[in-house]
Design a protein around this motif. Structure first.
Motif, mmCIF file in Angstrom:
data_model
loop_
_atom_site.group_PDB
_atom_site.id
_atom_site.type_symbol
_atom_site.label_atom_id
_atom_site.label_comp_id
_atom_site.label_asym_id
_atom_site.label_seq_id
_atom_site.Cartn_x
_atom_site.Cartn_y
_atom_site.Cartn_z
ATOM 1 N N GLY A 348 0.808 -1.218 0.000
ATOM 2 C CA GLY A 348 0.000 0.000 0.000
ATOM 3 C C GLY A 348 0.837 1.262 0.000
ATOM 4 O O GLY A 348 0.334 2.339 0.297
ATOM 5 N N HIS A 349 2.130 1.146 -0.354
ATOM 6 C CA HIS A 349 3.009 2.309 -0.424
ATOM 7 C C HIS A 349 2.957 2.983 -1.790
ATOM 8 O O HIS A 349 3.574 4.026 -1.990
ATOM 9 C CB HIS A 349 4.458 1.907 -0.117
ATOM 10 N N SER A 350 2.258 2.359 -2.721
ATOM 11 C CA SER A 350 2.137 2.896 -4.066
ATOM 12 C C SER A 350 0.719 2.663 -4.553
ATOM 13 O O SER A 350 0.025 1.757 -4.076
ATOM 14 C CB SER A 350 3.144 2.218 -5.001
ATOM 15 N N VAL A 351 0.299 3.484 -5.496
ATOM 16 C CA VAL A 351 -1.032 3.307 -6.087
ATOM 17 C C VAL A 351 -0.890 3.350 -7.601
ATOM 18 O O VAL A 351 -0.171 4.185 -8.151
ATOM 19 C CB VAL A 351 -2.010 4.392 -5.585
ATOM 20 N N LEU A 352 -1.563 2.433 -8.275
ATOM 21 C CA LEU A 352 -1.483 2.334 -9.726
ATOM 22 C C LEU A 352 -2.848 1.847 -10.220
ATOM 23 O O LEU A 352 -3.289 0.757 -9.859
ATOM 24 C CB LEU A 352 -0.370 1.352 -10.123
ATOM 25 N N PHE A 353 -3.519 2.674 -10.995
ATOM 26 C CA PHE A 353 -4.835 2.305 -11.513
ATOM 27 C C PHE A 353 -4.723 1.882 -12.975
ATOM 28 O O PHE A 353 -4.130 2.589 -13.792
ATOM 29 C CB PHE A 353 -5.811 3.478 -11.424
ATOM 30 N N ILE A 354 -5.287 0.738 -13.289
ATOM 31 C CA ILE A 354 -5.423 0.270 -14.664
ATOM 32 C C ILE A 354 -6.912 0.253 -14.973
ATOM 33 O O ILE A 354 -7.679 -0.446 -14.304
ATOM 34 C CB ILE A 354 -4.829 -1.143 -14.851
ATOM 35 N N GLN A 355 -7.303 1.008 -15.962
ATOM 36 C CA GLN A 355 -8.723 1.129 -16.291
ATOM 37 C C GLN A 355 -9.336 -0.252 -16.525
ATOM 38 O O GLN A 355 -8.864 -1.026 -17.340
ATOM 39 C CB GLN A 355 -8.899 1.999 -17.537
ATOM 40 N N GLY A 356 -10.400 -0.537 -15.759
ATOM 41 C CA GLY A 356 -11.088 -1.809 -15.894
ATOM 42 C C GLY A 356 -10.588 -2.894 -14.964
ATOM 43 O O GLY A 356 -11.206 -3.955 -14.852
ATOM 44 N N ILE A 357 -9.452 -2.642 -14.273
ATOM 45 C CA ILE A 357 -8.893 -3.657 -13.371
ATOM 46 C C ILE A 357 -8.833 -3.131 -11.937
ATOM 47 O O ILE A 357 -9.312 -3.768 -11.002
ATOM 48 C CB ILE A 357 -7.483 -4.084 -13.836
ATOM 49 N N SER A 358 -8.224 -1.970 -11.778
ATOM 50 C CA SER A 358 -8.165 -1.337 -10.450
ATOM 51 C C SER A 358 -8.398 0.150 -10.639
ATOM 52 O O SER A 358 -7.710 0.796 -11.431
ATOM 53 C CB SER A 358 -6.801 -1.580 -9.792
ATOM 54 N N GLY A 359 -9.360 0.697 -9.945
ATOM 55 C CA GLY A 359 -9.714 2.099 -10.146
ATOM 56 C C GLY A 359 -10.534 2.256 -11.420
ATOM 57 O O GLY A 359 -10.573 1.375 -12.275
ATOM 58 N N GLY A 360 -11.182 3.388 -11.568
ATOM 59 C CA GLY A 360 -12.031 3.592 -12.728
ATOM 60 C C GLY A 360 -11.363 4.349 -13.851
ATOM 61 O O GLY A 360 -12.008 4.706 -14.836
ATOM 62 N N THR A 361 -10.041 4.592 -13.714
ATOM 63 C CA THR A 361 -9.348 5.393 -14.716
ATOM 64 C C THR A 361 -7.882 4.973 -14.751
ATOM 65 O O THR A 361 -7.499 3.979 -14.148
ATOM 66 C CB THR A 361 -9.475 6.891 -14.378
ATOM 67 N N TRP A 362 -7.058 5.733 -15.486
ATOM 68 C CA TRP A 362 -5.615 5.511 -15.464
ATOM 69 C C TRP A 362 -4.989 6.362 -14.361
ATOM 70 O O TRP A 362 -5.384 7.501 -14.153
ATOM 71 C CB TRP A 362 -4.973 5.919 -16.793
ATOM 72 N N PHE A 363 -4.003 5.822 -13.681
ATOM 73 C CA PHE A 363 -3.250 6.626 -12.711
ATOM 74 C C PHE A 363 -1.917 5.943 -12.445
ATOM 75 O O PHE A 363 -1.871 4.760 -12.091
ATOM 76 C CB PHE A 363 -4.027 6.783 -11.399
ATOM 77 N N ASN A 364 -0.843 6.690 -12.648
ATOM 78 C CA ASN A 364 0.521 6.192 -12.431
ATOM 79 C C ASN A 364 0.850 4.974 -13.289
ATOM 80 O O ASN A 364 1.771 4.212 -12.969
ATOM 81 C CB ASN A 364 0.748 5.838 -10.948
ATOM 82 N N VAL A 365 0.144 4.782 -14.380
ATOM 83 C CA VAL A 365 0.397 3.622 -15.239
ATOM 84 C C VAL A 365 1.804 3.681 -15.840
ATOM 85 O O VAL A 365 2.363 2.653 -16.234
ATOM 86 C CB VAL A 365 -0.681 3.537 -16.348
ATOM 87 N N ARG A 366 2.398 4.864 -15.859
ATOM 88 C CA ARG A 366 3.753 5.008 -16.394
ATOM 89 C C ARG A 366 4.786 4.229 -15.577
ATOM 90 O O ARG A 366 5.915 4.026 -16.035
ATOM 91 C CB ARG A 366 4.148 6.486 -16.449
ATOM 92 N N TYR A 367 4.434 3.798 -14.364
ATOM 93 C CA TYR A 367 5.377 3.009 -13.574
ATOM 94 C C TYR A 367 5.799 1.741 -14.317
ATOM 95 O O TYR A 367 6.866 1.191 -14.055
ATOM 96 C CB TYR A 367 4.764 2.616 -12.222
ATOM 97 N N GLY A 368 4.968 1.285 -15.243
ATOM 98 C CA GLY A 368 5.306 0.095 -16.013
ATOM 99 C C GLY A 368 6.492 0.285 -16.931
ATOM 100 O O GLY A 368 7.066 -0.700 -17.421
ATOM 101 N N ILE A 369 6.884 1.526 -17.180
ATOM 102 C CA ILE A 369 8.007 1.807 -18.085
ATOM 103 C C ILE A 369 9.348 1.496 -17.432
ATOM 104 O O ILE A 369 10.380 1.433 -18.117
ATOM 105 C CB ILE A 369 7.970 3.290 -18.535
ATOM 106 N N MET A 370 9.347 1.276 -16.121
ATOM 107 C CA MET A 370 10.603 1.080 -15.395
ATOM 108 C C MET A 370 11.397 -0.143 -15.848
ATOM 109 O O MET A 370 12.606 -0.221 -15.636
ATOM 110 C CB MET A 370 10.317 0.944 -13.890
ATOM 111 N N MET A 371 10.741 -1.095 -16.489
ATOM 112 C CA MET A 371 11.436 -2.313 -16.909
ATOM 113 C C MET A 371 11.940 -2.258 -18.348
ATOM 114 O O MET A 371 12.505 -3.244 -18.842
ATOM 115 C CB MET A 371 10.506 -3.515 -16.741
ATOM 116 N N MET A 372 11.753 -1.140 -19.049
ATOM 117 C CA MET A 372 12.104 -1.105 -20.469
ATOM 118 C C MET A 372 13.597 -1.339 -20.754
ATOM 119 O O MET A 372 13.933 -2.094 -21.670
ATOM 120 C CB MET A 372 11.651 0.201 -21.111
#
Length: 537
Positions: A348-372
């Protein structure tokens, strides 16, 4: 006839010799070629997104730029304006340029760091693959996997911290690999230095410090014993953890609390507490959902095929018969961002919303770029290792990357434009610009809540009284009618420090509502009280 065959043979031989010369030249000059090509791509990408009005779409980008600007201009400029929540390196690097209005308002004062980090990360990917024994052609391909990611190209064009973090973490990973291969203490020092810099960019770097220290201690303890492992641990953590030490001391000196950044009113902890109370921090305590959410973020940022191919490459490195065990072990550092993000979501130290999975919108989805960078390295090694199916892999990879560009499939742009990260504050900022720009009175506002309004208004930073102005802000909260002509707040919101300080203040009754907007309201001091003001520019 024989003459023609002979001429044809000579022609083919000359072409082969020419191609070999070009190949040898590209091999010898790989780094300069990558730097030049990536610099051109970086500049063109910035211009494209700037011209299309997307460079400043993230609310956080405008806030980062304002932090840098407040250090050099405002009612109370100085290093104290670096604040406590966001780590300071990104904003410190802005100082040489953010004083210029164009550099500030175009976003270039922050983007230029992201652009340099983009080029540097590309070079590091190439060098890392070379250390894994990959030939230079596939090294170029690995760099291309990173460079031709549309989300990377967008973020490197903005005043966001992701690319600087990627650069420092990848540099730390590269020198850790060299240390494991060559046991040169200088490489361990360089690892610690780059990891230290990453700890001053984002808190992901703090986890990398722990992760790298753990890898070093376990390996050295097994090979050399406890005493040697202890020495290497102390050496690495003394330099690698120096940035954390400085940040804790900074918070103690400026805010009187060494952990103010972690538990203060503007911290991520405070934000997550509000989200938990609202029932939208779904990943906390749920490891399966945490893993699912981050995998989706990773897939959206990298493209699912690239993610799967990278996963196969990672397994190939671990099982390869061509790599030493020390190299395989050192390569584990590349998965640090993945482990960190999953754990942070779970705790619970971070929040990341994926539309349709967690939360009703996008939020902090850019965190996924960290593995590029890691995916680019894994894919490069995978293609090198499985030479028989190399054309098939390269062909499908080109196909997927082409269509991601053709469809303009950039989830980071969606996050910035329509997700929770965006704020359309043009109405509020436009009103301020139109009605206050040629006047000398001040505007009282919470920078923590409305930095995007301050930035978008285009007004000088010295026109605003905010939390960072110290006694100016305290005096304005106590006697708003004496200090401010205009007040910008989110009415009836206890998350707005200016509102909570004013709502029961008798002086606030001397203001009238002149603008009601989705993100903030504007109050103006009534005309009969203007002459009684104590302070004007």
């Amino acid at each position: 006839m024989m003459m023609k065959i002979s001429e044809l043979t000579i022609s083919v031989s000359v072409k082969r010799e020419t191609l070999k010369k070009i190949s040898d030249w590209l091999d010898r000059n790989s780094i300069p070629v990558i730097v030049v090509l990536l610099s051109i791509i970086s500049i063109l990408s910035f211009i494209f997104y700037w011209k299309n009005g997307l460079g400043l779409a993230y609310n956080d980008a405008r806030s980062h730029l304002d932090i840098g600007r407040r250090v050099v201009e405002g009612l109370k400029p100085g290093l104290a304006q670096l604040g406590s929540v966001w780590l300071p390196l990104f904003h410190i690097l802005m100082i040489p340029t953010v004083w210029n209005d164009f550099m500030w308002h175009s976003g270039l004062a922050g983007a230029i760091q992201s652009m340099a980090a983009f080029v540097f990360t590309g070079v590091l990917i190439f060098k890392f693959l070379k250390q894994l024994g990959v030939n230079f052609w596939i090294g170029y391909l690995g760099v291309a996997v990173f460079v031709l990611n549309i989300n990377i190209l967008y973020l490197q064009s903005t005043a966001m911290t992701e690319l600087l973090l990627l650069a420092t973490m990848t540099a730390g990973s590269y020198y850790l690999l060299l240390w494991f291969k060559e046991r040169d203490i200088f490489h361990l020092v360089l690892t610690a230095f780059w990891v230290m810099l990453s700890t001053l960019v984002r808190y992901d770097g703090w986890f990398m410090l722990f992760f790298a220290a753990l890898l070093i201690v376990i390996y050295v303890w097994k090979k050399k014993g406890y005493k040697v492992a202890e020495g290497k641990f102390v050496l690495f953590c003394t330099l690698g953890g120096f940035g954390i030490f400085l940040w804790v001391v900074w918070n103690l000196l400026i805010f009187g609390d060494p952990l103010y950044f972690a538990f203060g009113p503007y911290s991520a902890h405070a934000q997550q507490t509000q989200l938990e109370e609202a029932g939208v921090l779904a990943t906390k305590g749920n490891i399966i959902l945490s893993l699912k959410v981050y995998l989706y973020a990773l897939a959206f940022n990298s493209i699912a095929y690239v993610m799967l191919l990278g996963g196969a490459g990672f397994l190939t490195i671990l099982t390869s018969t061509k790599l030493k065990n020390s190299v395989k072990y050192a390569s584990l550092i590349l998965i640090s961002p993945f482990v960190f993000n999953v754990i942070a979501l779970y705790l619970g130290h971070s929040v990341l919303f994926i539309q349709g999975i967690s939360g009703g919108t996008w939020f902090n989805v850019r965190y996924g770029i960290m593995m590029m960078p890691a995916l680019a390295i894994f894919i490069g090694y995978f293609i090198s290792y499985f030479s028989k199916i190399r054309p098939l892999i390269i062909g499908t990879l080109i196909f997927v990357l082409f269509f991601s560009f053709a469809s303009v499939d950039a989830v980071t742009i969606d996050d910035a434009r329509v997700g929770s990260s965006q704020k359309n504050v043009n109405e509020v900022s436009g009103w301020l610009r139109e009605n206050t720009q040629n006047k000398k009175e001040l505007i009282l506002i919470s920078a923590a809540s409305h930095d995007s309004i301050i930035f978008t208004s285009g007004l000088p930073m010295k026109r605003f009284i905010h939390e960072g102005t110290g006694k100016y802000y305290d005096s304005a909260i106590e006697n708003p009618d004496r200090w401010a002509r205009w007040i910008v707040v989110r009415s009836n919101s206890d998350n707005d420090s200016t509102w909570t300080g004013l709502k029961d203040n008798p002086g606030f009754e001397k203001f009238e509502l002149v603008g009601h907007h989705p993100f903030a309201d504007i109050y103006q001091l009534k005309d009969e009280y203007v002459d009684q003001m104590d302070f004007k520019l």
